[in-house]
Design a protein around this motif. Structure first.
Motif, short mmCIF file in Angstrom:
data_model
loop_
_atom_site.label_atom_id
_atom_site.label_comp_id
_atom_site.label_asym_id
_atom_site.label_seq_id
_atom_site.Cartn_x
_atom_site.Cartn_y
_atom_site.Cartn_z
N VAL A 174 -4.82 8.69 4.15
CA VAL A 174 -5.74 7.91 5.00
C VAL A 174 -5.49 6.42 4.83
N SER A 175 -5.40 5.96 3.59
CA SER A 175 -5.22 4.52 3.37
C SER A 175 -3.89 4.03 3.93
N THR A 176 -2.80 4.79 3.74
CA THR A 176 -1.51 4.35 4.28
C THR A 176 -1.52 4.36 5.81
N ALA A 177 -2.19 5.36 6.41
CA ALA A 177 -2.26 5.41 7.88
C ALA A 177 -3.05 4.22 8.42
N VAL A 178 -4.18 3.93 7.82
CA VAL A 178 -5.02 2.83 8.31
C VAL A 178 -4.30 1.49 8.15
N PHE A 179 -3.74 1.24 6.98
CA PHE A 179 -3.09 -0.06 6.74
C PHE A 179 -1.79 -0.20 7.52
N ASP A 180 -1.19 0.92 7.94
CA ASP A 180 0.06 0.85 8.69
C ASP A 180 -0.18 0.78 10.20
N VAL A 181 -1.40 1.10 10.64
CA VAL A 181 -1.69 1.17 12.07
C VAL A 181 -2.66 0.08 12.51
N VAL A 182 -3.70 -0.15 11.72
CA VAL A 182 -4.76 -1.09 12.11
C VAL A 182 -4.37 -2.50 11.68
N PHE A 183 -3.94 -3.31 12.63
CA PHE A 183 -3.55 -4.70 12.37
C PHE A 183 -2.70 -4.80 11.09
N PHE A 202 9.49 0.86 1.68
CA PHE A 202 8.55 1.93 1.98
C PHE A 202 7.93 1.80 3.37
N GLU A 203 7.95 0.60 3.95
CA GLU A 203 7.25 0.42 5.21
C GLU A 203 8.19 0.35 6.41
N ASP A 204 9.48 0.17 6.18
CA ASP A 204 10.38 -0.14 7.28
C ASP A 204 11.69 0.63 7.13
N VAL A 220 0.84 -1.20 0.00
CA VAL A 220 0.00 0.00 0.00
C VAL A 220 0.87 1.25 0.00
N LEU A 221 1.91 1.25 0.82
CA LEU A 221 2.80 2.40 0.88
C LEU A 221 3.52 2.61 -0.45
#
Length: 719
Positions: free
Chosen positions: A171-180, A239-241, A75-76
């Motif tokens: 919004v999508s990156t925040a949700v997918f990176d925070v919610v489970f 992108f995520e780490d 996603v990121l």
């Protein structure tokens, strides 16, 4: 007196039904968690957009559908390249309209050219980098087409578009990176460990004797796929780490060293197999098998996923190798020493590369970047292969479709024609890199039609009864839940994407929702027609990806990599050769029927190209280091050029010419133990090349697309 055993009562109908439901829902938790995160992102983006008073909240909501993926890293990555593509496309749109204000024909010509070039750029790059080109192409259409006759609105449209898209991405990156979150780095770690474990186990099994050609070919195919998939994962996980970004070079170095080791192992076993085909109990082959027996013993002691102790075992094997080699060499007749020396040299280089590979893997298992690397200054490079003909066809198709549809729209005066045109541009670019674009386009078209039908029911019957955003969520949720769930089934992703867009786009959710059915139908029909026209575009100008014509050209390009190995500048050549040749092979084999004659012949060519190309590169390196006499250097250059011509256009004449130059070069290096130490590596490479060319079971002796196949050739290729 015996007591009868207690028997459990038979399950009731309700219990049996509940057990059936539990069994059917097993494994569905992750799918529904993904659906929850997607819909949470969609409605959260819509709510924030309405709170901010943005003109088109539905654009922010649609953005979520476009970048949705189960893994947060993906996603990121998609969000990053979508943001980049949207920004570039917005700047291009403003520039085009500024250059051609109220001049529809020149504007359409430049727009179509831009769209075509962006579609071609999408085909030249991999991962989500291609997505940035797609976005920059159709963002111009979405922004500029509505303002073609009212250029004063252009800047406001561009700002609104960028703002709405960026909101959806944030919004999508925040949700997918925070919610489970489902981290991609775990998949990368698992893939890297599986690749190395599989390779080391294969090497361990190979040390027990000769490997059949078919086993080597299938292993080569498996390892190529895994190494290319590993590079794709590496490109997204950064992108995520933050730690993954720091360790990105190490992961690429790990993959590069794996490719080098696997090619060396192929060369070693091809040499042994050739010796055993000439004579089943060949003394040199048996001596080489004994020589690398300690390697198999060392690998047999390794636990899965453990690489730290393996480097120490391999160091001990290397320390003992010269003494063992000298003893085995002394047991052979002098006329066979050269064959043994070539194999022993290959084995030593292979163990050294295997040790470096295990050392890199062990360093990767250390936290942070504290693990020390062997030969840390080694140049790291990974390159993909590009099919220029496929790129040219894609550019031409997108250009003609955009220009033709734009001219038709201007002549018709259709109010919603801009939406249809933007839709066609988007899908012709997105589908260009898919092997079966017509099939996927048909799926998306069906999805658009079903989504538009859902949207009509929602707008006509449900939405007029809703009051407030929470009621809007409750009323539209059932219509979006099913399409999002279908996206968890890969074969239905095209249908799912079409339904999501076909449902949300015609609704045009905003601060003042419209219930004008006539306007709704006009917009919905425009998007459905756009999908149909995209489908027709691929029928009129078919994609070349996966066709027999493309496979033949890519196979010739694969063989041409030997020319690259023989003539290209040596700086960074080895990693470039390894990555490009593997990418070419994978592009062809992915579109070839498994276990077919074509597939088997391609596998044989790939193995031959890897072995010969790598040997040529090392021959050129060692020739530079040895400071060769001019006469010998001329014969080596002539031999390398002849081998390159042989792979480009196999023929008996080129085959004989290449062998003649190799024989002349070998004669100049000396023989019978009189070879100078500086020339020994050069002579060993020349000997390996000659051995490969004289192999009666080699693909060079079998067939070529330009020559008739000799009887039984493909049967040999399968062995």
């Amino acid at each position: 007196m015996s007591v009868p055993a207690a028997t459990s009562p038979a399950p009731s109908r309700a219990q049996a039904a509940w057990a059936l439901v539990r069994e059917s829902l097993r494994g569905e938790g992750s799918a529904w968690l993904f659906v929850f995160k997607v819909l949470l992102s969609v409605y959260l983006a819509g709510m924030i957009a309405m709170r901010l008073g943005l003109a088109s909240p539905s654009t922010a909501m649609i953005t979520v559908f476009v970048v949705m993926h189960r893994q947060s890293g993906m996603v990121l990555a998609k969000a990053f390249y979508r943001a980049l593509g949207t920004g570039v496309g917005s700047i291009a749109a403003v520039t085009m309209v500024a250059l051609f204000p109220q001049q529809p024909l020149p504007f359409l010509l430049v727009l179509s050219l831009w769209v075509g070039l962006c579609a071609g750029g999408a085909l030249m790059f991999r991962n989500f980098r291609s997505y940035g080109f797609v976005l920059s192409g159709y963002t111009v259409a979405i922004i500029a087409l509505p303002a073609i006759n009212t250029p004063t609105l252009l800047f406001d449209l561009a700002v609104a578009r960028v703002t709405e898209v960026m909101l959806g991405l944030l919004v999508s990156t925040a949700v997918f990176d925070v919610v489970f979150p489902v981290r991609l780095r775990a998949s990368l770690r698992t893939a890297a460990t599986a690749l190395l474990d599989g390779f080391l186990d294969f090497v361990r099994d190979g040390t027990r004797g000769a490997l059949p050609r078919k086993a080597m070919e299938q292993a080569h195919l498996r390892f190529v796929r895994q190494s290319m998939a590993l590079e794709d994962l590496r490109a997204s996980v950064v992108f995520e780490d933050p730690e993954a970004r720091v360790r990105s070079r190490r992961m690429r170095l790990l993959n590069q060293r794996f490719m080098a080791s696997s090619t060396r192992f192929q060369s070693l076993h091809h040499l042994i197999n050739r010796l055993l085909r000439e004579r089943q109990d060949d003394a040199v082959a048996q001596a080489l098998i004994q020589l690398y027996a300690p390697l198999g013993q060392a690998l047999a002691q390794r636990a899965a996923g453990q690489f730290e102790g393996m480097t120490r075992h391999l160091d001990r094997v290397l320390e003992q190798l010269p003494a063992r080699g000298a003893a085995l060499r002394a047991s052979l007749p002098s006329e066979r020493w050269e064959d043994f020396d070539s194999g022993a040299s290959l084995l030593q280089r292979f163990i050294e590369e295997l040790r470096d590979l295990c050392h890199t893997a062990a360093a990767m298992q250390q936290p942070g970047i504290g693990g020390k690397l062997a030969r840390a200054d080694e140049r790291v490079s990974f390159r993909y292969a590009t099919d220029r003909a496929a790129v040219a066809v894609t550019v031409l198709r997108s250009f003609l479709v955009s220009l033709g549809l734009g001219l038709a729209w201007l002549q018709s005066g259709w109010v919603s024609g801009a939406g249809a045109m933007a839709n066609v541009i988007a899908f012709t670019a997105i589908l260009a890199a898919i092997p079966n674009p017509a099939v996927t386009a048909a799926q998306i078209t069906k999805g658009f039609a079903l989504g538009a039908l859902q949207a009509f029911v929602c707008v006509a019957l449900v939405m007029p009864q809703l009051n407030g955003y929470l009621m809007l969520v409750a009323g539209t949720l059932p219509f979006l839940m099913v399409p999002v769930y279908l996206s968890t089934r890969p074969p239905l992703f095209g249908l799912s994407l079409g339904m999501c867009l076909g449902t949300l786009v015609p609704m045009s959710l905003g601060l003042s929702p419209s219930f004008d059915i006539a306007s709704f139908l006009n917009n919905a029909v425009a998007f459905v027609i756009g999908a149909i026209l995209a489908l027709l575009a691929f029928q009129l100008i078919p994609s070349v990806i996966g066709t027999r014509w493309q496979r033949q050209r890519l196979q010739r390009e694969l063989r041409r990599q030997v020319t690259l190995a023989a003539k290209a500048p040596l700086e960074g050549l080895a990693p470039r050769f390894e990555s490009v040749s593997r990418d070419l092979f994978l592009q062809v084999i992915n579109h070839t029927e498994p276990n077919s004659d074509e597939s088997r012949l391609l596998l044989a060519w790939a193995l031959s190209v890897h072995e010969t190309g790598r040997t040529l590169i090392e021959l050129r390196h060692d020739s530079v280091d040895a400071a060769l006499p001019p006469t010998l250097e001329a014969h080596i250059d002539a031999a390398a050029a002849a081998i390159a011509r042989l792979y480009e256009a196999p023929s008996p004449a080129e085959h004989a010419r290449a062998l003649s130059h190799l024989d002349a070069a070998l004669a100049l290096t000396g023989g019978d133990g009189a070879v100078p130490s500086t020339l020994q590596p050069v002579r060993q490479h020349l000997h390996l090349l000659r051995s490969a060319l004289r192999d009666a079971d080699s693909v060079l002796a079998m067939t070529d697309s330009d020559l008739p196949s000799p009887p039984g050739a493909l049967d040999h290729a399968a062995r």
